[in-house]
Design an enzyme around this catalytic site. Structure first.
Site, short mmCIF file in Angstrom:
data_model
loop_
_atom_site.label_atom_id
_atom_site.label_comp_id
_atom_site.label_asym_id
_atom_site.label_seq_id
_atom_site.Cartn_x
_atom_site.Cartn_y
_atom_site.Cartn_z
N CYS A 81 -80.89 83.90 14.63
CA CYS A 81 -80.63 82.60 14.32
C CYS A 81 -79.47 81.94 15.46
O CYS A 81 -79.54 81.72 16.50
CB CYS A 81 -80.46 82.11 12.94
SG CYS A 81 -80.80 80.56 12.48
N HIS A 175 -83.30 85.52 9.69
CA HIS A 175 -82.35 86.29 9.14
C HIS A 175 -82.72 87.68 8.54
O HIS A 175 -82.68 87.68 7.29
CB HIS A 175 -81.47 85.53 8.44
CG HIS A 175 -80.87 84.35 8.66
ND1 HIS A 175 -79.60 84.30 9.34
CD2 HIS A 175 -81.10 83.27 8.98
CE1 HIS A 175 -79.20 83.22 9.64
NE2 HIS A 175 -80.19 82.35 9.34
N GLU A 177 -81.17 90.20 8.16
CA GLU A 177 -80.30 90.63 7.16
C GLU A 177 -79.85 90.26 5.95
O GLU A 177 -78.94 90.75 5.23
CB GLU A 177 -78.68 90.29 8.23
CG GLU A 177 -78.23 88.99 8.07
CD GLU A 177 -79.01 88.11 9.07
OE1 GLU A 177 -79.84 88.37 9.61
OE2 GLU A 177 -78.53 86.81 9.19
#
Ligand code: GLN
Length: 196
Positions: A81, A175, A177
């Site tokens: 991002c 994302h 994560e």
């Protein structure tokens, strides 16, 4: 190399989540805030957050040039991002004075998905990631407007690249994560291993 040390640029953004995802992918993860720490890692993740703030802090802390130099020298790097924006050679709508680290021959449009669709999720087939679609979490995400000849597109939404790779550099608009699925970090960890 079986146990690569991978840094997460820890100026701003979702640093903790990337450290945990790298750990889950079998890397030794550590935050990077200073040039000496940058010099000691085998690969670097640039987290999601706000690219304008990240640029300002990198500039103020004297990290921008060391980051550019290490990426030029071939340090594997992965940006999610805001991190994708930081790895773009060019951004279409920078805040005034905003610069990037660069490295990937692409033009990126910030906040590309627009207001009505500022945050959404989509299941994505990502080239190089086995085991079914990756759940992409998009938060005020950029997309890739155009790529140079050496850039491989790994995933798209509505024709727009949202995951790309050029050599040792990887970037996603989304994302991974945040999902607990460590396969994208696994792909990056494999890239770091292969580079050393
Ligand atoms: N829109 C942000 C930027 O320009 C990126 C958002 C994110 O990282 N979730 O940096």
């Amino acid at each position: 190399m079986s146990n690569p040390h991978i840094g997460v640029l820890a100026l701003q953004g979702d640093v903790r989540e990337h450290l945990a995802a790298l750990d889950g992918a079998g890397a030794t993860a550590r935050p990077v805030r200073r040039a000496e720490e940058l010099a000691a890692v085998h690969g670097l993740v640039i987290p999601g957050g706000e690219s304008t703030t990240m640029y300002k802090l990198a500039h103020v802390f004297g990290l921008l040039e060391p980051l550019r130099e290490r990426v030029r020298e071939g340090l594997p790097a992965y940006g999610s991002c805001a991190g994708m924006i930081m790895l773009a050679d060019k951004i279409l709508d920078p805040r005034s004075g905003q610069e990037t680290i660069g490295g990937i021959d692409m033009i990126v449009r910030r906040n590309a998905f627009g207001r009505q669709n500022e945050s959404f999720e989509a299941a994505l087939d990502v080239t190089g990631v086995a085991g079914g679609p990756v759940q992409g979490v998009f938060i005020r995400a950029p997309w890739v407007e155009s790529t140079g000849a050496d850039v491989e597109t790994l995933a798209r939404i509505d024709g727009h690249p949202v995951a790309v790779r050029q050599g040792n550099l990887l970037a996603t608009s989304f994302h991974p994560e945040l999902t607990g699925d460590h396969r994208v970090h696994g792909l990056f960890t494999a890239m770091v291993r292969a580079a050393h």
